[in-house]
Design a protein around this motif. Structure first.
Motif, short mmCIF file in Angstrom:
data_model
loop_
_atom_site.label_atom_id
_atom_site.label_comp_id
_atom_site.label_asym_id
_atom_site.label_seq_id
_atom_site.Cartn_x
_atom_site.Cartn_y
_atom_site.Cartn_z
N UNK A 120 0.80 -1.22 0.00
CA UNK A 120 0.00 0.00 0.00
C UNK A 120 0.83 1.27 0.00
N UNK A 121 2.14 1.15 0.33
CA UNK A 121 2.99 2.34 0.31
C UNK A 121 3.69 2.50 -1.04
N UNK A 122 3.90 1.38 -1.74
CA UNK A 122 4.52 1.41 -3.05
C UNK A 122 4.35 0.04 -3.70
N UNK A 123 4.44 -0.08 -5.02
CA UNK A 123 4.32 -1.39 -5.68
C UNK A 123 5.45 -2.32 -5.23
N UNK A 124 5.09 -3.53 -4.81
CA UNK A 124 6.09 -4.45 -4.25
C UNK A 124 7.00 -5.05 -5.31
N UNK A 125 6.52 -5.17 -6.54
CA UNK A 125 7.30 -5.91 -7.52
C UNK A 125 7.80 -5.04 -8.68
N UNK A 126 7.79 -3.73 -8.46
CA UNK A 126 8.34 -2.87 -9.51
C UNK A 126 9.86 -2.92 -9.46
N UNK A 127 10.51 -2.59 -10.54
CA UNK A 127 11.97 -2.69 -10.63
C UNK A 127 12.66 -1.76 -9.65
N UNK A 128 12.05 -0.60 -9.36
CA UNK A 128 12.72 0.37 -8.50
C UNK A 128 12.51 0.14 -7.02
N UNK A 129 11.76 -0.90 -6.63
CA UNK A 129 11.49 -1.14 -5.21
C UNK A 129 12.76 -1.63 -4.51
N UNK A 130 13.20 -0.88 -3.51
CA UNK A 130 14.42 -1.20 -2.78
C UNK A 130 14.06 -2.06 -1.56
N UNK A 131 14.04 -3.38 -1.75
CA UNK A 131 13.65 -4.30 -0.69
C UNK A 131 14.63 -4.25 0.49
N UNK A 132 15.92 -4.09 0.21
CA UNK A 132 16.90 -4.07 1.29
C UNK A 132 16.73 -2.84 2.17
N UNK A 133 16.38 -1.69 1.56
CA UNK A 133 16.14 -0.48 2.35
C UNK A 133 14.90 -0.64 3.22
N UNK A 134 13.85 -1.25 2.65
CA UNK A 134 12.64 -1.49 3.43
C UNK A 134 12.92 -2.43 4.60
N UNK A 135 13.72 -3.49 4.34
CA UNK A 135 14.07 -4.42 5.40
C UNK A 135 14.86 -3.72 6.51
N UNK A 136 15.81 -2.88 6.11
CA UNK A 136 16.63 -2.16 7.10
C UNK A 136 15.76 -1.25 7.96
N UNK A 137 14.79 -0.58 7.33
CA UNK A 137 13.92 0.32 8.10
C UNK A 137 13.04 -0.46 9.07
N UNK A 138 12.52 -1.60 8.62
CA UNK A 138 11.68 -2.43 9.50
C UNK A 138 12.50 -2.93 10.68
N UNK A 139 13.72 -3.35 10.43
CA UNK A 139 14.59 -3.85 11.51
C UNK A 139 14.87 -2.73 12.51
N UNK A 140 15.09 -1.50 12.01
CA UNK A 140 15.35 -0.38 12.91
C UNK A 140 14.12 -0.06 13.76
N UNK A 141 12.94 -0.03 13.13
CA UNK A 141 11.71 0.21 13.86
C UNK A 141 11.47 -0.89 14.90
N UNK A 142 11.76 -2.13 14.51
CA UNK A 142 11.60 -3.26 15.44
C UNK A 142 12.46 -3.05 16.68
N UNK A 143 13.72 -2.62 16.46
CA UNK A 143 14.62 -2.40 17.58
C UNK A 143 14.23 -1.22 18.42
N UNK A 144 13.84 -0.12 17.77
CA UNK A 144 13.47 1.10 18.51
C UNK A 144 12.27 0.87 19.41
#
Length: 515
Positions: A109-133
């Motif tokens: 819902x925030x961006x297309x999951x399977x488009x070429x420009x989707x940065x999955x590693x950046x999304x993962x890093x942000x989720x991990x940071x939020x999880x820790x915070x």
């Protein structure tokens, strides 16, 4: 937390009114929320708490009144506007895709999951940071369908935080959580407040309201009837404000157990994934007796409930009903034997979401008199029964034709309870019977279970609330990893002593002594 008088007002609801036909869900309700504050919205089932928050989030449009977030009025009926303004809502019933990963659910819902420009590693890093915070431990690549209820709730909260929510609405967040998961949630809420978030905590559990909130607002029949500082009140005062009168728990008199209506002898069942099956379990359900089953969630309670309800059959051992052994043990056989089920999950196994209240009220006996004769349905009799449950159990709804998915969780539970208890069953399987109910409804349900016991029914009470088990049960068993403890008469064990068995240590000592 910042002092209320000094903190910024981040949310203001002004004279919100909402009706559904003749039902007034909200009646000119106004409230403020300050930065870095937790307010509790307290009320009975059907008091209007969830409706009010659905108006705030844009799922419903108020008949009159307005919503302001950070000083800006929100357009009515627009969830995207609420999200953009920084409002995040974790619903009582989760909205996750089981076949997708944690990361995919959060980003969806925030961006297309399977488009070429989707940065999955950046999304993962942000989720991990939020999880820790925020202390929300969950693996981004885990499949949501494999997660526990508590882990799914963490994903829902992370979804809101990922969208930069500054106001978090938690609607009955502990209704399906274990005590340990509730403690984890409260730790997360405290971290969120320390980081500047503001929280609306919707609940009817008084001890939780006292533990987490700074202010309590009480709704009754859609109206705001009280606003108090948490530090200046107590559970008794809040209960009286919520219900409008004194709430007295039912007195539990001693009882004399009758014959065994159901006897399980050395029963074992298959494990279900990581959940243990039953391990050579023996148990008698006797007329006029409440058997309490205590245990940490996921230790075989579901396996026992499924087997008694006819959903599974034992790998070994026997099931006997008043000294007769059924040849084929099925749900139909269980219903025919007079076993009434209050299921643990009112959504998946207790109701059919798109059926109305009348259809759900007769789910288990629609083919019998007085609802059916020679293949023809008597819908008037069915509706009369539904109306009787609505009136007797105070099911807050527009009417018997209402689709049950439109009811609050507590009102759904009331309909199930009425469906079960009004049939005068001989055996009652009460699996988490008061989960999601307010204090007044809890007292009423407990009194009805005691009435059923007095009328000769055998009751198996499965609950994760140790206080409930200790208060109602004539005999208490503890289940751990599919093993059943000896029966302990009411009052013979303290909560701490039962906790030793719940942790599995009592079984180890018993095995050592037997050797």
């Amino acid at each position: 937390m910042a002092k209320q008088s000094e903190a910024q007002v981040v949310l203001r609801l002004d004279r919100i009114t909402k009706t559904f036909g003749a039902l007034v869900a909200n009646d000119a309700v106004s409230l403020d929320l300050h930065k870095g504050e937790v307010i509790a919205l307290l009320g009975e089932n059907g008091a209007g708490k969830t409706t009010l928050m659905n108006i705030l989030f844009g799922h419903y449009t108020a008949d009159t009144g307005s919503v302001e977030v950070f000083g800006q009025e929100l357009p009515p009926g627009n969830p995207r506007a609420a999200l953009a303004a920084g409002v995040g809502m974790v619903h009582q019933h989760f909205t996750l895709a089981d076949n997708m990963t944690v990361l995919e659910n959060i980003v969806l819902g925030t961006q297309p999951l399977w488009r070429l420009g989707f940065d999955r590693s950046a999304a993962r890093a942000r989720i991990i940071k939020l999880s820790g915070d925020f202390g929300l431990t969950v693996h981004p690549d885990a499949r949501v369908g494999a997660l526990s209820v508590g882990e799914r709730q963490r994903v829902e909260i992370l979804k809101a935080l990922y969208r930069d929510a500054r106001i978090l609405i938690l609607d009955e967040p502990t209704a399906v959580l274990t005590p340990q998961e509730t403690d984890d949630l409260f730790a997360t809420m405290r971290k969120a407040v320390d980081l500047g978030l503001s929280v609306v905590f919707i609940s009817h559990k008084l001890h939780e309201v006292m533990a987490i909130s700074s202010r309590v607002l009480v709704l009754r029949h859609g109206r705001l009837v009280a606003e108090v500082l948490t530090e200046g009140t107590d559970r008794h005062v809040l209960a009286t404000l919520m219900v409008g009168e004194e709430v007295t728990p039912p007195k539990v008199a001693d009882s004399t157990a009758g014959p065994a209506l159901m006897r399980l002898q050395n029963v074992s069942t298959a494990d279900q994934g990581s959940a243990p099956g039953l391990k050579s379990l023996s148990l008698d359900l006797r007329a006029g007796q409440i058997i309490g089953l205590a245990g940490v969630s996921g230790n075989g309670q579901s396996a026992l409930a499924d087997m008694i309800g006819g959903l599974t059959t034992p790998l070994s051992g026997t099931i006997a009903l008043e000294n007769s052994e059924p040849v084929n043990w099925t749900p139909r056989a269980a219903v025919s034997a007079g076993i009434a089920r209050i299921p643990e999950d009112r959504h998946k196994t207790g109701t059919i979401a798109d059926f109305d209240l009348t259809e759900n009220a007769i789910l288990e006996n629609y083919s019998e008199a007085p609802y059916s004769r020679k293949g023809w349905m008597n819908w008037q009799k069915a509706e009369d029964f539904s109306k009787h449950i609505i009136d007797t159990y105070d099911v807050r709804c527009p009417g018997p034709q209402t689709r049950i998915r439109l009811l609050s969780g507590g009102n759904m539970q009331k309909l199930i309870l009425g469906r079960v208890l009004e049939q005068s069953p001989s055996i009652i399987l009460a699996n988490q019977p008061v989960r999601g109910l307010d204090i007044g409804a809890v007292s009423y349900v407990h009194s009805r279970l005691l009435d059923a016991r007095a009328g000769g029914a055998a009751v198996l009470l499965i609950s994760e609330d140790l206080e409930e088990i200790m208060a109602l049960s004539d005999v208490i068993h503890v289940i751990s990893e599919g093993r059943l403890s000896p029966g302990f008469p009411r009052g013979s064990k303290t909560a701490a002593e039962l906790g030793v068995w719940m942790a599995g240590h009592g079984f180890d000592e018993e095995a050592t002594n037997a050797a």
